[in-house]
Design a protein around this motif. Structure first.
Motif, PDB file in Angstrom:
ATOM      1  N   ARG A   6      -2.939   0.332  -7.679  1.00 52.52           N
ATOM      2  CA  ARG A   6      -2.609  -0.925  -7.005  1.00 52.52           C
ATOM      3  C   ARG A   6      -1.089  -1.124  -6.956  1.00 52.52           C
ATOM      4  O   ARG A   6      -0.533  -1.522  -5.929  1.00 52.52           O
ATOM      5  CB  ARG A   6      -3.281  -2.090  -7.721  1.00 52.52           C
ATOM      6  CG  ARG A   6      -3.107  -3.431  -7.010  1.00 52.52           C
ATOM      7  CD  ARG A   6      -3.918  -4.509  -7.699  1.00 52.52           C
ATOM      8  NE  ARG A   6      -3.708  -5.800  -7.068  1.00 52.52           N
ATOM      9  CZ  ARG A   6      -4.321  -6.218  -5.968  1.00 52.52           C
ATOM     10  NH1 ARG A   6      -5.202  -5.418  -5.383  1.00 52.52           N
ATOM     11  NH2 ARG A   6      -4.072  -7.400  -5.458  1.00 52.52           N
ATOM     12  N   ALA A   7      -0.414  -0.839  -8.075  1.00 54.22           N
ATOM     13  CA  ALA A   7       1.047  -0.948  -8.096  1.00 54.22           C
ATOM     14  C   ALA A   7       1.671   0.018  -7.099  1.00 54.22           C
ATOM     15  O   ALA A   7       2.645  -0.312  -6.416  1.00 54.22           O
ATOM     16  CB  ALA A   7       1.569  -0.661  -9.507  1.00 54.22           C
ATOM     17  N   ARG A   8       1.075   1.212  -6.994  1.00 55.11           N
ATOM     18  CA  ARG A   8       1.580   2.197  -6.040  1.00 55.11           C
ATOM     19  C   ARG A   8       1.462   1.688  -4.605  1.00 55.11           C
ATOM     20  O   ARG A   8       2.370   1.890  -3.787  1.00 55.11           O
ATOM     21  CB  ARG A   8       0.799   3.501  -6.227  1.00 55.11           C
ATOM     22  CG  ARG A   8       1.290   4.660  -5.381  1.00 55.11           C
ATOM     23  CD  ARG A   8       0.323   5.837  -5.519  1.00 55.11           C
ATOM     24  NE  ARG A   8       0.782   6.982  -4.766  1.00 55.11           N
ATOM     25  CZ  ARG A   8       1.470   8.001  -5.273  1.00 55.11           C
ATOM     26  NH1 ARG A   8       1.778   7.986  -6.569  1.00 55.11           N
ATOM     27  NH2 ARG A   8       1.845   9.016  -4.522  1.00 55.11           N
ATOM     28  N   ARG A   9       0.350   1.020  -4.304  1.00 51.55           N
ATOM     29  CA  ARG A   9       0.162   0.500  -2.952  1.00 51.55           C
ATOM     30  C   ARG A   9       1.182  -0.576  -2.620  1.00 51.55           C
ATOM     31  O   ARG A   9       1.696  -0.653  -1.501  1.00 51.55           O
ATOM     32  CB  ARG A   9      -1.262  -0.040  -2.778  1.00 51.55           C
ATOM     33  CG  ARG A   9      -2.307   1.043  -2.627  1.00 51.55           C
ATOM     34  CD  ARG A   9      -3.603   0.476  -2.082  1.00 51.55           C
ATOM     35  NE  ARG A   9      -4.215  -0.496  -2.970  1.00 51.55           N
ATOM     36  CZ  ARG A   9      -4.995  -0.183  -3.994  1.00 51.55           C
ATOM     37  NH1 ARG A   9      -5.254   1.085  -4.271  1.00 51.55           N
ATOM     38  NH2 ARG A   9      -5.531  -1.127  -4.746  1.00 51.55           N
ATOM     39  N   TRP A  10       1.511  -1.445  -3.594  1.00 52.39           N
ATOM     40  CA  TRP A  10       2.474  -2.500  -3.304  1.00 52.39           C
ATOM     41  C   TRP A  10       3.898  -1.956  -3.213  1.00 52.39           C
ATOM     42  O   TRP A  10       4.731  -2.484  -2.460  1.00 52.39           O
ATOM     43  CB  TRP A  10       2.378  -3.609  -4.350  1.00 52.39           C
ATOM     44  CG  TRP A  10       1.074  -4.320  -4.261  1.00 52.39           C
ATOM     45  CD1 TRP A  10       0.126  -4.440  -5.224  1.00 52.39           C
ATOM     46  CD2 TRP A  10       0.532  -4.981  -3.108  1.00 52.39           C
ATOM     47  NE1 TRP A  10      -0.965  -5.127  -4.753  1.00 52.39           N
ATOM     48  CE2 TRP A  10      -0.743  -5.468  -3.458  1.00 52.39           C
ATOM     49  CE3 TRP A  10       0.993  -5.190  -1.814  1.00 52.39           C
ATOM     50  CZ2 TRP A  10      -1.548  -6.160  -2.561  1.00 52.39           C
ATOM     51  CZ3 TRP A  10       0.193  -5.872  -0.913  1.00 52.39           C
ATOM     52  CH2 TRP A  10      -1.069  -6.353  -1.298  1.00 52.39           C
ATOM     53  N   LEU A  11       4.186  -0.894  -3.951  1.00 54.66           N
ATOM     54  CA  LEU A  11       5.480  -0.238  -3.769  1.00 54.66           C
ATOM     55  C   LEU A  11       5.553   0.442  -2.399  1.00 54.66           C
ATOM     56  O   LEU A  11       6.611   0.474  -1.765  1.00 54.66           O
ATOM     57  CB  LEU A  11       5.708   0.780  -4.888  1.00 54.66           C
ATOM     58  CG  LEU A  11       5.972   0.171  -6.272  1.00 54.66           C
ATOM     59  CD1 LEU A  11       5.914   1.242  -7.357  1.00 54.66           C
ATOM     60  CD2 LEU A  11       7.332  -0.534  -6.301  1.00 54.66           C
ATOM     61  N   CYS A  12       4.417   0.958  -1.957  1.00 55.49           N
ATOM     62  CA  CYS A  12       4.332   1.498  -0.594  1.00 55.49           C
ATOM     63  C   CYS A  12       4.627   0.399   0.420  1.00 55.49           C
ATOM     64  O   CYS A  12       5.413   0.595   1.359  1.00 55.49           O
ATOM     65  CB  CYS A  12       2.949   2.099  -0.361  1.00 55.49           C
ATOM     66  SG  CYS A  12       2.554   2.448   1.372  1.00 55.49           S
ATOM     67  N   LEU A  13       4.022  -0.770   0.246  1.00 56.72           N
ATOM     68  CA  LEU A  13       4.232  -1.878   1.178  1.00 56.72           C
ATOM     69  C   LEU A  13       5.694  -2.327   1.166  1.00 56.72           C
ATOM     70  O   LEU A  13       6.262  -2.646   2.214  1.00 56.72           O
ATOM     71  CB  LEU A  13       3.320  -3.049   0.813  1.00 56.72           C
ATOM     72  CG  LEU A  13       3.434  -4.274   1.715  1.00 56.72           C
ATOM     73  CD1 LEU A  13       3.072  -3.927   3.153  1.00 56.72           C
ATOM     74  CD2 LEU A  13       2.530  -5.397   1.204  1.00 56.72           C
ATOM     75  N   ALA A  14       6.311  -2.365  -0.009  1.00 55.39           N
ATOM     76  CA  ALA A  14       7.723  -2.735  -0.085  1.00 55.39           C
ATOM     77  C   ALA A  14       8.587  -1.749   0.698  1.00 55.39           C
ATOM     78  O   ALA A  14       9.521  -2.139   1.404  1.00 55.39           O
ATOM     79  CB  ALA A  14       8.171  -2.782  -1.543  1.00 55.39           C
ATOM     80  N   THR A  15       8.252  -0.459   0.601  1.00 54.06           N
ATOM     81  CA  THR A  15       8.991   0.559   1.343  1.00 54.06           C
ATOM     82  C   THR A  15       8.835   0.363   2.841  1.00 54.06           C
ATOM     83  O   THR A  15       9.813   0.422   3.604  1.00 54.06           O
ATOM     84  CB  THR A  15       8.495   1.959   0.945  1.00 54.06           C
ATOM     85  OG1 THR A  15       8.658   2.140  -0.469  1.00 54.06           O
ATOM     86  CG2 THR A  15       9.266   3.039   1.689  1.00 54.06           C
TER      87      THR A  15
END
Length: 558
Positions: A22-31
């Motif tokens: 989940r944290a990885r997905r939100w870092l993806c969204l931030a990118t």
């Protein structure tokens, strides 16, 4: 829970959906969001720096105007082909390539020593932007599932809506505090950060069955058609819709006709090119060959109606951002930075509302969130129009603009959600390119339509008011009228300080205010039309959307 669409959290969560994933997905969204913000800010950041660019490089104002037009035209021309390339080669790869091109082009523009090198940098920036925008939307549409999907669209949409308003503020500050070159150079380190985020967190999404060869004739016709239409819409006010108001030149090319503007020719060329594109697409599809844009997507009600709504919303949003600075600076006498700070309320509202769009969509459905956002936008614009006055405080507009921004953050995000919800995953790239092209065309149409109305209303109101000034010599009135018309009111503060023009300047402020109010009310009416149209969105929009498995979507999460 209630709503028109079954809650998205009933969609199965992706495998391995633990805290780390989940944290990885939100870092993806931030990118993705930082990448989108770069290209959206660059669409408006240059406006306030044009005088500094003209002085710094010693170029003509007509050449400087192409610094903006070149970026927008290439952006519009390449959106559809870029979306298709993403489907074939992978949206992550296209995103990374777009950031590389955009960053290199920004460095070129920032180090430009003349008009040609600056224009080359802006054209390349447009090419990079055309790769970035559909790629980010396709990644969100494919890689985010369940309750995260609505939240991701909310953040993406608020970034789109908010950063458009941030551009003038940032551009004014960088140009005045540092140098106009920083407007471009600042993209380089930010681009490096985005590339690092892509390498670490953005998954690959593509259609392994898609083919890159979609027909050169159709691709070239589509690019030329959209570029010609955007040019006609944006530049019509400058060069004249039919009768030429100024000479047209682009590099070594000069428009030869003296009695007809180049705008009608560009519009006809654009329409003919798009007709060729449609005919070529139909021919290839009948033969079972791959196409750049499958026009049968428009048979999907949510895609068809949603695209029209997006065009209307884009028309109103960009038209408002065009008119407000003219009123704030011309009628109220604010400098560019203070005017930008007032308009910043729009961006604040959009950025605050974006993350909240996800939970609201979970509870009420995307369609209701879209309708609520459009209602807030309409109310905010109408309120701003009511509060406009020649002697008003600019800060009284902050509240309406904040409300409007909240509406942008809700409606823009979930419109994209609704438009793509029922599109097959393997066609996400071309559908994203089509949606973003629609948004760009709507924005250009907004500047054209509302700009024309503003000029007409300003001219009529100004002449009527100046005719009342019997004590002012006719020559002075004519000179004031010409200066106000030519500058769209920007020279009114200068007129107020000249001997003998204080009274005409006061009348010019009132005329500009009246014209801005009329255009703002028209913008509210257009937004209301978008609201009414959105009532026709299927109540089940998105209900058939299901999350594919990583194998079905071609996901490669590393």
């Amino acid at each position: 829970m209630s709503g028109d669409v079954p809650p998205a959290d009933r969609v199965p969560a992706p495998a391995g959906g633990g805290r780390h994933d989940r944290a990885r997905r939100w870092l993806c969204l931030a990118t993705l969001s930082v990448g989108v913000s770069l290209i959206m800010v660059d669409g408006t950041i240059v406006n306030v720096a044009l005088p500094a660019i003209i002085g710094g490089l010693g170029i003509a104002s007509t050449d400087a105007e192409w610094v903006n037009a070149g970026y927008t035209l290439v952006f519009a021309a390449l959106l559809l082909p870029a979306g298709r390339v993403g489907d074939v080669l992978g949206h992550r790869r296209l995103f990374a390539l777009g950031v590389l091109v955009f960053g290199a082009a920004s460095a070129l523009a920032g180090q430009a020593q003349g008009g040609p090198s600056l224009l080359a940098g802006r054209v390349l920036q447009g090419a990079g932007a055309a790769m970035i925008l559909p790629a980010t939307l396709a990644v969100i549409n494919t890689a985010f599932r369940g309750r995260d999907r609505a939240m991701a669209f909310g953040v993406w949409g608020s970034v789109i809506g908010g950063t458009v308003a941030i551009g003038p503020v940032l551009g004014g500050w960088l140009a005045s505090a540092h140098s106009w070159r920083w407007i471009f150079v600042v993209n380089v380190p930010l681009g490096v950060l985005v590339l690092a985020g892509i390498a670490l967190w953005v998954p690959e999404t593509r259609d392994p069955r898609a083919a890159l060869r979609t027909g050169a004739v159709g691709a070239l016709a589509a690019g030329a058609g959209f570029a010609a239409l955007v040019f006609a819409l944006i530049e019509g006010q400058r060069y004249g819709w039919w009768t030429p108001t100024r000479a047209f030149s682009a590099g070594p090319l000069d428009w030869p006709a003296e009695s007809v503007s180049p705008i009608p020719a560009a519009a006809v060329l654009g329409a003919l090119c798009l007709a060729v594109f449609a005919a070529d697409t139909g021919r290839r599809r009948r033969r079972g060959k791959p196409v750049l844009l499958d026009l049968t997507l428009f048979a999907i009600p949510s895609f068809r109606i949603g695209n029209v709504a997006i065009a209307i919303v884009g028309l109103a949003e960009f038209g408002l951002v065009f008119v407000l600075p003219l009123y704030l600076q011309g009628a109220l006498g604010l400098d560019a930075l203070r005017a930008g700070l007032v308009i910043l309320a729009l961006a604040v509202g959009a950025l605050l509302a974006g993350p909240g769009a996800g939970p609201l969509t979970q509870r009420y459905g995307a369609r209701r969130v879209v309708l609520g956002g459009l209602a807030l936008e309409t109310a905010g614009i109408a309120s701003a129009a009511v509060l406009m006055a020649p002697d008003a405080s600019a800060w009284r507009l902050v509240g309406p603009l904040l409300v409007y921004g909240v509406g942008v953050g809700l409606a823009s995000a979930q419109l994209s959600n609704v438009v793509l919800a029922d599109v097959p995953v393997e066609r996400s790239g071309q559908a994203s390119g089509a949606q973003n092209t629609t948004r760009l065309l709507g924005s250009a149409l907004g500047i054209a339509v509302l700009g024309t109305v503003l000029v007409a209303a300003l001219g009529t109101g100004l002449d009527r008011r100046l005719d009342r000034l019997d004590a002012t010599p006719p020559a002075t009135r004519e000179r004031v009228s010409a200066e106000v018309r030519d500058s769209l009111g920007a020279r009114i503060p200068d007129l107020a300080g000249r001997p003998g023009t204080a009274a005409p300047a006061a009348e010019a402020r009132a005329a500009l205010t009246g014209a801005a109010r009329a255009v703002t009310f028209l913008t509210a009416a257009i937004m209301l039309a978008g609201f009414v149209l959105s009532l026709r969105l299927p109540r089940t929009a998105g209900a058939r959307h299901h999350a594919p498995s990583p194998e079905q979507a071609g996901l490669d999460v590393r």
